[in-house]
Scaffold this motif. Structure first.
Motif, PDB file in Angstrom:
ATOM      1  N   ARG A   2      13.555  -4.701   4.652  1.00  0.00           N
ATOM      2  CA  ARG A   2      13.186  -5.526   3.853  1.00  0.00           C
ATOM      3  C   ARG A   2      12.616  -5.035   2.341  1.00  0.00           C
ATOM      4  N   PHE A   3      12.613  -3.814   1.928  1.00  0.00           N
ATOM      5  CA  PHE A   3      11.988  -3.086   1.149  1.00  0.00           C
ATOM      6  C   PHE A   3      12.649  -3.606  -0.170  1.00  0.00           C
ATOM      7  N   ASP A   4      11.781  -3.832  -1.271  1.00  0.00           N
ATOM      8  CA  ASP A   4      12.403  -4.507  -2.446  1.00  0.00           C
ATOM      9  C   ASP A   4      12.157  -3.516  -3.661  1.00  0.00           C
ATOM     10  N   ILE A   5      13.351  -2.894  -4.008  1.00  0.00           N
ATOM     11  CA  ILE A   5      13.437  -1.872  -5.135  1.00  0.00           C
ATOM     12  C   ILE A   5      12.916  -2.469  -6.403  1.00  0.00           C
ATOM     13  N   THR A   6      13.199  -3.700  -6.756  1.00  0.00           N
ATOM     14  CA  THR A   6      12.533  -4.297  -7.961  1.00  0.00           C
ATOM     15  C   THR A   6      11.169  -4.407  -8.037  1.00  0.00           C
ATOM     16  N   ARG A   7      10.382  -4.683  -6.827  1.00  0.00           N
ATOM     17  CA  ARG A   7       8.904  -4.447  -6.772  1.00  0.00           C
ATOM     18  C   ARG A   7       8.468  -2.983  -7.039  1.00  0.00           C
ATOM     19  N   PHE A   8       9.165  -2.052  -6.513  1.00  0.00           N
ATOM     20  CA  PHE A   8       8.764  -0.767  -6.868  1.00  0.00           C
ATOM     21  C   PHE A   8       9.007  -0.415  -8.087  1.00  0.00           C
ATOM     22  N   SER A   9      10.123  -0.766  -8.953  1.00  0.00           N
ATOM     23  CA  SER A   9      10.461  -0.547 -10.284  1.00  0.00           C
ATOM     24  C   SER A   9       9.269  -1.301 -11.172  1.00  0.00           C
ATOM     25  N   GLN A  10       9.139  -2.303 -11.002  1.00  0.00           N
ATOM     26  CA  GLN A  10       7.599  -3.000 -11.865  1.00  0.00           C
ATOM     27  C   GLN A  10       6.517  -2.383 -11.729  1.00  0.00           C
ATOM     28  N   LEU A  11       6.055  -1.945 -10.331  1.00  0.00           N
ATOM     29  CA  LEU A  11       4.767  -1.423 -10.184  1.00  0.00           C
ATOM     30  C   LEU A  11       4.915   0.037 -10.714  1.00  0.00           C
ATOM     31  N   LEU A  12       5.955   0.882 -10.741  1.00  0.00           N
ATOM     32  CA  LEU A  12       6.066   2.003 -11.474  1.00  0.00           C
ATOM     33  C   LEU A  12       6.120   1.745 -13.003  1.00  0.00           C
ATOM     34  N   ILE A  13       6.667   0.901 -13.424  1.00  0.00           N
ATOM     35  CA  ILE A  13       6.650   0.800 -15.039  1.00  0.00           C
ATOM     36  C   ILE A  13       5.186   0.429 -15.245  1.00  0.00           C
ATOM     37  N   LEU A  49      12.770  10.158 -13.874  1.00  0.00           N
ATOM     38  CA  LEU A  49      12.270  11.531 -13.086  1.00  0.00           C
ATOM     39  C   LEU A  49      11.467  10.847 -11.619  1.00  0.00           C
ATOM     40  N   CYS A  50      10.669   9.756 -11.765  1.00  0.00           N
ATOM     41  CA  CYS A  50       9.875   9.205 -10.847  1.00  0.00           C
ATOM     42  C   CYS A  50      11.122   8.435  -9.872  1.00  0.00           C
ATOM     43  N   MET A  51      11.955   7.892 -10.306  1.00  0.00           N
ATOM     44  CA  MET A  51      12.877   7.217  -9.379  1.00  0.00           C
ATOM     45  C   MET A  51      13.717   8.126  -8.555  1.00  0.00           C
ATOM     46  N   ALA A  52      14.137   9.432  -9.285  1.00  0.00           N
ATOM     47  CA  ALA A  52      14.836  10.335  -8.477  1.00  0.00           C
ATOM     48  C   ALA A  52      13.932  11.030  -7.537  1.00  0.00           C
ATOM     49  N   ILE A  90       1.024  -1.091  -0.132  1.00  0.00           N
ATOM     50  CA  ILE A  90       0.081   0.014   0.162  1.00  0.00           C
ATOM     51  C   ILE A  90       1.049   1.161   0.030  1.00  0.00           C
ATOM     52  N   LEU A  91       1.944   1.253   0.695  1.00  0.00           N
ATOM     53  CA  LEU A  91       2.991   2.318   0.841  1.00  0.00           C
ATOM     54  C   LEU A  91       3.654   2.683  -0.496  1.00  0.00           C
ATOM     55  N   ILE A  92       3.700   1.509  -1.361  1.00  0.00           N
ATOM     56  CA  ILE A  92       4.606   1.497  -2.596  1.00  0.00           C
ATOM     57  C   ILE A  92       3.633   2.144  -3.755  1.00  0.00           C
ATOM     58  N   ASN A  93       2.321   1.714  -3.496  1.00  0.00           N
ATOM     59  CA  ASN A  93       1.428   2.353  -4.605  1.00  0.00           C
ATOM     60  C   ASN A  93       0.959   3.810  -4.264  1.00  0.00           C
ATOM     61  N   ALA A  94       1.227   4.075  -2.920  1.00  0.00           N
ATOM     62  CA  ALA A  94       1.010   5.632  -2.668  1.00  0.00           C
ATOM     63  C   ALA A  94       2.134   6.350  -2.940  1.00  0.00           C
ATOM     64  N   ALA A  95       3.266   5.828  -2.938  1.00  0.00           N
ATOM     65  CA  ALA A  95       4.650   6.417  -3.081  1.00  0.00           C
ATOM     66  C   ALA A  95       4.689   6.793  -4.644  1.00  0.00           C
ATOM     67  N   ILE A  96       4.169   5.666  -5.418  1.00  0.00           N
ATOM     68  CA  ILE A  96       4.248   5.927  -6.852  1.00  0.00           C
ATOM     69  C   ILE A  96       3.129   6.997  -7.407  1.00  0.00           C
ATOM     70  N   THR A  97       1.941   6.848  -6.773  1.00  0.00           N
ATOM     71  CA  THR A  97       1.005   8.001  -7.045  1.00  0.00           C
ATOM     72  C   THR A  97       1.613   9.372  -6.577  1.00  0.00           C
ATOM     73  N   SER A  98       2.405   9.453  -5.553  1.00  0.00           N
ATOM     74  CA  SER A  98       3.084  10.751  -5.317  1.00  0.00           C
ATOM     75  C   SER A  98       4.135  11.248  -6.258  1.00  0.00           C
ATOM     76  N   VAL A  99       4.767  10.506  -6.535  1.00  0.00           N
ATOM     77  CA  VAL A  99       6.090  10.832  -7.538  1.00  0.00           C
ATOM     78  C   VAL A  99       5.534  11.032  -8.867  1.00  0.00           C
ATOM     79  N   LEU A 100       4.596  10.441  -9.556  1.00  0.00           N
ATOM     80  CA  LEU A 100       4.114  10.687 -10.815  1.00  0.00           C
ATOM     81  C   LEU A 100       3.609  11.922 -11.087  1.00  0.00           C
ATOM     82  N   PRO A 101       3.908  12.639 -12.315  1.00  0.00           N
ATOM     83  CA  PRO A 101       3.319  13.763 -12.618  1.00  0.00           C
ATOM     84  C   PRO A 101       1.810  13.818 -12.780  1.00  0.00           C
ATOM     85  N   LYS A 102       0.952  14.961 -12.620  1.00  0.00           N
ATOM     86  CA  LYS A 102      -0.373  15.004 -12.629  1.00  0.00           C
ATOM     87  C   LYS A 102      -0.850  14.442 -13.884  1.00  0.00           C
ATOM     88  N   PRO A 103      -0.279  14.586 -15.098  1.00  0.00           N
ATOM     89  CA  PRO A 103      -0.786  14.057 -16.348  1.00  0.00           C
ATOM     90  C   PRO A 103      -1.036  12.757 -16.219  1.00  0.00           C
TER      91      PRO A 103
END
Length: 344
Positions: free
Chosen positions: A91-102, A120-123, A62-75
């Motif tokens: 235990r955070f998995d950066i590959t999981r975050f990258s997959q969901l962002l893509i 941009l989003c990863m930064a 749930i945190l990852i999904n909220a983080a992706i929503t936050s870092v993505l641009p408004k469009p």
């Protein structure tokens, strides 16, 4: 007195902020428009949302999904902000975050994703790992400078602070209470003192950098009591009524965080696994969970399904890694982190 009031009125009429500053101030007051399952209650800067549940129960998801929503641009349906993620569970998995962002980027009508947008989003996703309460407190005390620096570099500020998980060092700190009196005072950590310092530092940080706080917390007990132990459960409920929380599905957990943290929390969600197993959907493994708002109390739960995206995300990730050798460092970093976690 009248002269002073007149000066204040004239100052208010003249204005002391630009249009950009006014829009930034107004937008910070508006609630965050998070997608489900965080859409039931409006969340604003200054709020402290706590996700409680057994491990695993998709709290970090749930945190990852909220983080992706936050870092993505408004469009792209995002909030166009920076996110600071404090990993206390290691235990955070950066590959999981990258997959969901893509996955979120490719949902906008194209099979391929924008590499510049991905960068941009990863930064915008700031990650910090802490291994004990000393590092956690030190990080909170030094965040002001880092947030100022990131705002100057990227042009946007951090509006969401995520802590996973807030009770990770509870038992280590509790064990330190029984150290011998011969030990130095620096090695002694008291639960109430640590929690007070954490809350105090977060409050100071919020005064300078208004943010929404989102924290996860693992519970002590399991989600269900067996039928054979119903009699024991009935006898224990009266003794533990002050320290026990119970919902309508007989899910129980004991609150172990000090009262100073409990009073600091403004919103609380209980997350646990659902009896309904979705099984396999389109050859993808999935798990179902229920979310119940405890603070404020809502009478209806939300059901979420977490899918395994490894299969369909593997090909585009491999192609991207072949084009950008630098991203091989991500795999190496994940392997090193897992090795350090096993050694620890």
């Amino acid at each position: 007195m009248k002269e002073k009031e007149r000066e204040e009125i004239e100052k208010w009429i003249e204005g002391d902020e630009s249009g950009t500053e006014m829009l930034s101030r107004v937008s910070s007051v508006r609630p965050f428009l998070f997608p489900p399952p965080l859409h039931r209650v409006p969340l604003r800067v200054g709020n402290v949302l706590e996700l409680v549940g057994p491990s695993p129960s998709a709290k970090t998801q749930i945190l990852i999904n909220a983080a992706i929503t936050s870092v993505l641009p408004k469009p792209y349906g995002g909030l166009d902000h920076l996110v600071l993620f404090l990993d206390l569970d290691c235990r955070f998995d950066i590959t999981r975050f990258s997959q969901l962002l893509i996955h979120r980027i490719t949902q906008h009508g194209t099979d391929s994703y924008d590499q510049a947008l991905y960068h941009l989003c990863m930064a915008r996703f700031l990650y910090v790992r802490c291994y004990d309460s000393f590092e956690f407190l030190h990080t909170l005390r030094t965040l002001h400078r880092r947030l100022e620096k990131e705002k100057e570099v990227q042009g946007v500020g951090v509006h969401v602070l995520m802590i996973d998980s807030i009770g990770a060092f509870h038992w280590m700190d509790r064990a330190s209470m029984f150290l011998s009196q011969r030990e130095t005072s620096k090695k002694k950590l008291f639960l109430q003192t640590v929690s007070e310092a954490v809350v105090q530092n977060i409050r100071k940080l919020l005064q300078v950098h208004p943010m929404l706080i989102m924290a996860t917390k693992s519970v002590i007990f399991g989600n269900r009591y067996s039928t054979a132990s119903n009699e024991v459960k009935g006898n224990m409920e009266e003794r533990c009524s002050k320290n026990m929380t119970r919902n309508h599905q007989n899910f129980q957990y004991r609150e172990y965080m000090p009262s100073v943290w409990q009073s600091f929390v403004t919103h609380r969600i209980l997350v646990h696994s659902s009896d309904e197993h979705p099984g396999t959907i389109n050859h993808q493994n999935s798990s179902a969970y229920l979310l119940e708002w405890l603070l404020p109390k809502l009478s209806f739960p939300d059901r979420i399904v977490v899918k395994d995206l490894v299969g369909w995300c593997l090909c585009p990730i491999i192609m991207y890694l072949l084009r950008r050798d630098v991203y091989l460092m991500i795999i190496l970093a994940v392997a090193v982190n897992k090795l350090l976690y096993l050694v620890k």
